[in-house]
Design an enzyme around this catalytic site. Structure first.
Site, PDB file in Angstrom:
ATOM      1  N   HIS A 142      -4.940  -0.527  11.999  1.00 52.70           N
ATOM      2  CA  HIS A 142      -4.259  -1.808  12.231  1.00 52.70           C
ATOM      3  C   HIS A 142      -5.080  -2.735  13.114  1.00 52.70           C
ATOM      4  CE1 HIS A 142      -0.438  -0.327  10.524  1.00 52.70           C
ATOM      5  NE2 HIS A 142      -0.826   0.839  11.020  1.00 52.70           N
TER       6      HIS A 142
ATOM      7  N   ASP B 281       1.237  -8.110  10.635  1.00 50.44           N
ATOM      8  CA  ASP B 281       1.337  -6.729  11.142  1.00 50.44           C
ATOM      9  C   ASP B 281       1.222  -6.676  12.676  1.00 50.44           C
ATOM     10  OD1 ASP B 281       0.828  -4.056  11.810  1.00 50.44           O
ATOM     11  OD2 ASP B 281      -0.943  -3.872  10.530  1.00 50.44           O
TER      12      ASP B 281
ATOM     13  N   HIS C  23       1.363   3.977   1.991  1.00 51.85           N
ATOM     14  CA  HIS C  23       1.817   4.791   3.121  1.00 51.85           C
ATOM     15  C   HIS C  23       3.316   5.050   3.024  1.00 51.85           C
ATOM     16  CE1 HIS C  23      -1.793   3.937   5.942  1.00 51.85           C
ATOM     17  NE2 HIS C  23      -1.928   5.077   5.299  1.00 51.85           N
TER      18      HIS C  23
ATOM     19  N   HIS D 213       0.865  -1.184   0.000  1.00 51.28           N
ATOM     20  CA  HIS D 213       0.000   0.000   0.000  1.00 51.28           C
ATOM     21  C   HIS D 213       0.899   1.229   0.000  1.00 51.28           C
ATOM     22  CE1 HIS D 213       0.874  -0.607   4.246  1.00 51.28           C
ATOM     23  NE2 HIS D 213       0.455   0.612   4.518  1.00 51.28           N
TER      24      HIS D 213
HETATM   25 ZN   LIG Z   1       2.868   0.591   7.925  1.00 44.83          ZN
HETATM   26 ZN   LIG Z   2      -0.013   1.494   6.471  1.00 45.62          ZN
END
Ligand SMILES: [Zn+2]
Ligand SMILES: [Zn+2]
Length: 566
Positions: A379, A205, A83, A81
């Site tokens: 998250h 994550d 970011h 992604h």
């Molecule tokens: Zn990240």
């Molecule tokens: Zn991210």
């Protein structure tokens, strides 16, 4: 958890390697290399924001030494992604290695801007991949799984390798009511796990591994926004958010428009991303309700809402300039309600805090994540992390994306759901793992993975420079300049003393005179001892001045002696 029989008898499968270059030990500069058949697929290439003990540093990169040394083996970069902690380093990597970049069309669109600004578009090719697509990138058999996150169109990825399936979640949460209706594809994840008999390795994550429960849905923020707009019908709204958080921007804009307001976008990346998202059909806002920022002044406070950048307190951002009364179009005052719709990234807390102070001093009402539900995380929390582990049944688990404590908690969660402790190693930047038919081996510190500090042009700030900067910042510097005739053994001019950060020279004339005397005496003493070489004279001057400064002020500035011959 059950282990699947993957290996035909008497046959050895080729090992698969993963090298972690960043993101395991800090929030930021995520970057790892997957290696199959001698080729390297780089997964993400992000930056980290500098911390308070990194004076003058603009950003921190992964160490690209390993990629530079193996540049002929790099097949491409896959962007989970867009970011900054995943894509912000691409503009630097491309200088060293020219490779294609794969990602969702939006991720590529958002990442493209920085690469264009760096003048590196000719070093790469942008190759879009689609939700649910399975595609071969060189020897890498990749399957792209939609996940929800705080930027649209993020991916988890399944890599089907000779050592079984490796599932990398990317940044994700399990948002069951996502703003755009694009869910984390749980059925695809389940199907992959079923097809493979449980994935061989899960990389997941860790950001919120310490946080119990479930992360609330992004759509809850819309409700909070609508309520706040109702509460302040007469006031102007200024809402700061990440420019890439298009779902947040959409919800703020919709709440404002439903409350009868017009919306203006402010901040370079905000304006750019909103234009891109509208072009791609990802941000449906009525054209007649969007106004230019320079037209905001024509409307009564209760008729407008400004959506801007600066949620991290970045000094030159729209919000900081407004707070400092230095913004061209917007002056913040008692008519304003400012909403900071974001959470401060580690390192940015004090900047955000001082921006809030300035806004309040100007008379504005300030609403932020600490006093209203105007922000939710992107998250997954503990229950979501465990849910994914249960779903994909990994044989091995390595936590990624987090500080050490986040990863340690995440490994504990894996043990809680039944993984063997020996199958949940905690890795760090620079570690290399190898999957073989026998299992997973970790080689600690296999490749260089230190911080690469960027200040202006990449690469010229090393640890030594940073140490000097910290010392200079804390103690200051004193330079003493003296001209001597070494043969005649006498001082011709000086000593002159120049200082920054030790004492304020105009107010310390007497002290400086005494310091000069100390240097003069020490040089005279050296001459008396028949010293004529310049290194020794410099050493004498430095030692005498350092001793004087320490005795008189108990400080230890850097002392730089300049002894010159006539
Ligand atoms: Zn990240
Ligand atoms: Zn991210």
């Amino acid at each position: 958890m059950p282990k699947a029989a993957r290996k035909p008898r008497g046959h050895t499968n080729e090992p698969v390697r993963i090298v972690f270059l960043g993101g395991l030990g800090e929030i930021g500069r995520n970057c790892m290399c997957l290696e199959v058949g001698g080729r390297i697929l780089v997964i993400d290439c992000g930056i980290m924001f500098p911390e308070a003990d990194m004076p003058g540093v603009d950003l921190v990169l992964p160490d690209f030494t390993y990629l530079r040394e193996n540049d002929d083996r790099v097949e491409g970069v896959f962007l989970t992604h867009a970011h900054e902690d995943h894509a912000g380093g691409l503009a630097f990597l491309l200088r060293d290695v020219a490779v294609p970049i794969y990602g969702s069309p939006l991720s590529l669109g958002l990442a493209r801007n920085r690469i264009a600004e760096a003048g590196l578009l000719d070093r790469t090719e942008f190759i879009p991949v689609l939700d649910g697509e399975r595609r071969q990138i060189g020897p890498f058999d990749c399957e792209f799984i939609p996940v929800t996150h705080s930027v649209p169109h993020a991916f988890a990825t399944a890599y089907h390798t000779p050592q079984g399936t490796i599932l990398h979640t990317g940044d994700f949460k399990l948002d069951l009511t996502p703003v755009d209706g694009r869910h984390t594809d749980l059925s695809l994840l389940g199907e992959i796990a079923h097809r493979t008999g449980g994935v061989r390795l899960l990389l997941s994550d860790s950001t919120n591994a310490e946080r119990p429960g479930f992360t609330p849905s992004e759509s809850t923020v819309g409700g909070a926004m609508r309520a706040i707009f109702r509460d302040y019908p007469e006031r102007r709204f200024i809402v700061a958010s990440f420019a890439s958080h298009l779902h947040r921007i959409q919800q703020v804009a919709e709440a404002a428009i439903n409350a009868g307001r017009r919306v203006a976008f402010l901040g370079r990346s905000m304006v750019h991303n909103v234009a891109l998202a509208r072009e791609m059909g990802l941000l449906g806002l009525p054209v007649d309700r969007i106004i230019d920022i320079d037209d905001v002044a024509q409307y009564a406070p209760g008729e407008v809402c400004v959506v801007c950048t600066g949620s991290q307190g970045e000094p030159m951002s729209a919000l900081s300039l407004m707070a400092a009364h230095e913004h061209k179009w917007i002056k913040v005052g008692p008519d304003d309600v400012v909403i900071i719709s974001a959470h401060a990234i580690p390192g940015n807390e004090s900047n955000v805090s001082s921006v809030i102070d300035s806004l309040m001093r100007a008379g504005a009402e300030v609403i932020h994540g600490g006093n209203a539900p105007v922000h939710v995380s992107g998250h997954a929390s503990q229950e979501e992390l465990k849910f994914v582990m249960n779903l994909v049944k990994p044989e091995w688990f390595v936590p990624v994306h987090g500080e050490y404590r986040h990863m340690a908690h995440h490994a504990q969660l894996a043990r809680d759901v039944g993984l063997d402790a020996a199958h949940t190693p905690i890795c760090e930047d620079g570690d290399m793992i190898t999957l073989t038919d026998e299992g997973l081996e970790v080689e600690r510190r296999a490749v260089p993975a230190g911080f690469l500090y960027v200040d202006g042009i990449v690469g010229d700030v090393g640890l030594g420079v940073l140490r000097d900067r910290r010392n200079l910042a804390e103690e200051g510097v004193v330079v003493v300049i003296v001209t001597v005739d070494a043969q005649k053994r006498e001082i011709i001019t000086g000593p002159e003393i120049v200082t920054r950060g030790w004492v304020y020279a105009p107010e310390a004339e007497e002290l400086l005179e005494e310091a000069k005397t100390a240097v003069r005496d020490s040089l005279q003493e050296a001459f008396d001892q028949e010293v004529t070489d310049f290194d020794t004279l410099r050493r004498h001057a430095r030692r005498a001045l350092g001793k004087f400064i320490n005795e008189r002020t108990k400080r230890r500035p850097a002392v730089i002696p300049v002894v010159m011959e006539v």
